[in-house]
Enzyme design. Structure first.
Site, PDB file in Angstrom:
ATOM      1  N   TYR A   1       0.838  -1.208   0.000  1.00 45.48           N
ATOM      2  CA  TYR A   1       0.000   0.000   0.000  1.00 45.48           C
ATOM      3  C   TYR A   1       0.870   1.254   0.000  1.00 45.48           C
ATOM      4  O   TYR A   1       0.623   2.199  -0.761  1.00 45.48           O
ATOM      5  CB  TYR A   1      -0.903  -0.035   1.227  1.00 45.48           C
ATOM      6  CG  TYR A   1      -1.799   1.163   1.404  1.00 45.48           C
ATOM      7  CD1 TYR A   1      -2.889   1.377   0.569  1.00 45.48           C
ATOM      8  CD2 TYR A   1      -1.572   2.076   2.429  1.00 45.48           C
ATOM      9  CE1 TYR A   1      -3.721   2.471   0.742  1.00 45.48           C
ATOM     10  CE2 TYR A   1      -2.399   3.171   2.620  1.00 45.48           C
ATOM     11  CZ  TYR A   1      -3.472   3.362   1.773  1.00 45.48           C
ATOM     12  OH  TYR A   1      -4.288   4.456   1.955  1.00 45.48           O
TER      13      TYR A   1
ATOM     14  N   LYS B   1       0.926   4.037  -2.965  1.00 45.88           N
ATOM     15  CA  LYS B   1       0.548   5.417  -2.689  1.00 45.88           C
ATOM     16  C   LYS B   1       1.709   6.377  -2.931  1.00 45.88           C
ATOM     17  O   LYS B   1       1.495   7.541  -3.288  1.00 45.88           O
ATOM     18  CB  LYS B   1       0.031   5.541  -1.258  1.00 45.88           C
ATOM     19  CG  LYS B   1      -1.350   4.917  -1.047  1.00 45.88           C
ATOM     20  CD  LYS B   1      -2.376   5.498  -1.993  1.00 45.88           C
ATOM     21  CE  LYS B   1      -3.789   5.130  -1.616  1.00 45.88           C
ATOM     22  NZ  LYS B   1      -4.778   5.636  -2.608  1.00 45.88           N
TER      23      LYS B   1
END
Length: 317
Positions: free
Chosen positions: A182, A186
């Site tokens: 993640y 991001k």
């Protein structure tokens, strides 16, 4: 502020995306509500698992249709889109949906995503691929197809005042223990934002990113319910609706001239992030030996600002 604009919001069936869609509609925008209806880790049938009627994302029991119904009940205009925006076909159909329903597209809010939190040694390749796909590819493809439409409009001599709002995270800015895939995705969103802002400015397209902190399905295990001190109207600092006003502004004509920037948004706080900037430097004018390079690096580190701590990391002793 956004009156008359046509706005597409991905992952808008719940959480931040839903809050953004409702906020844009409240300001007079026409909204394309995209949602694939998946669970917190990307498993299919989120509405079914939650006890919904099981008609899919666009059907009567789907989250996109429910948000559309909310907007229409308040006098707004909206349509549902249930395509997978991490595929070329789904991303292209998102743009087509806006054009078919409202005749144009003015603003794209990339928000869709899910989590598969694992420590790196336990992180499966499939989990990595799934998270990077939905967050990073799921930003790239809608942006690519929207940008192609806006470029064609600009080349045809029509005025373009387009806006893109990408969704990063504090995990992308500083890292987060247990969220390697993640955090990487991001962080990639931030790089994509900077490049897109530079490339698309000539066509009248502004591209910015937010790093929001709010209580959603993705963060419910991280954030407990947080209320402000008495006397402030019991302000819920973790409500996703707190982030949406900034997104609406960035997605409107009012943000003219703002592009390539990253904002943190949490509760009542907005912060402009300043990103990577050169710090202390040393130039020998010739090749270093390993020992000399180490000595120079040690001296530079002593005068550099310490890095922002990674979320969830053990504090330094």
């Amino acid at each position: 502020m956004a009156r008359g604009r046509v706005v597409a919001v991905t992952g808008a069936g719940r959480g931040l995306g839903r809050a953004h869609a409702l906020a844009f509609a409240a300001e007079g925008a026409k909204v394309v509500v995209n949602d694939l209806d998946v669970g917190r880790e990307g498993e299919p049938g989120g509405a079914v698992a939650a006890g919904g009627a099981g008609f899919g994302a666009e059907g009567p029991g789907g989250p996109a249709a429910q948000v559309v119904a909310e907007i229409r009940a308040r006098g707004g205009e909206a349509v549902a889109h249930g395509g997978d925006i991490a595929t070329a076909q789904g991303a292209a159909s998102l743009v087509d949906c806006a054009l078919d329903a409202f005749g144009r597209l003015d603003t794209l809010v990339n928000n869709a995503g899910f989590l598969r939190d694992r420590m790196l040694v336990n992180l499966a390749e499939d989990d990595w691929d799934a998270v990077v796909r939905v967050h990073l590819k799921g930003h790239f493809l809608p942006l690519k197809h929207a940008a192609a439409y806006w470029r064609a409009e600009a080349k045809a001599g029509r005025r373009v005042a387009a806006r893109v709002v990408n969704t990063s995270s504090g995990a992308g800015l500083a890292g987060s223990v247990g969220q390697g895939c993640y955090s990487a995705a991001k962080a990639g969103v931030l790089g994509l934002t900077l490049v897109a802002a530079a490339e698309l400015d000539r066509y009248g397209v502004q591209v910015n990113a937010i790093a929001p902190a709010a209580r959603t399905r993705m963060t419910e295990e991280v954030f407990a319910r947080t209320m402000a001190a008495p006397g402030e109207g019991n302000f819920d600092a973790m409500a996703p609706e707190n982030v949406s006003p900034l997104v609406v502004w960035l997605g409107s004509d009012a943000s003219a001239g703002v592009t390539g920037r990253v904002f943190e948004a949490e509760g009542g706080r907005i912060t402009v992030m300043e990103g990577w900037h050169p710090g202390p430097s040393a130039d020998r004018g010739a090749r270093w030996t390993p020992a000399e390079a180490g000595e120079a690096a040690t001296g530079l580190l002593a005068s550099a600002r310490p890095p922002h701590p990674v979320y969830g990391a053990e504090p330094a002793p």
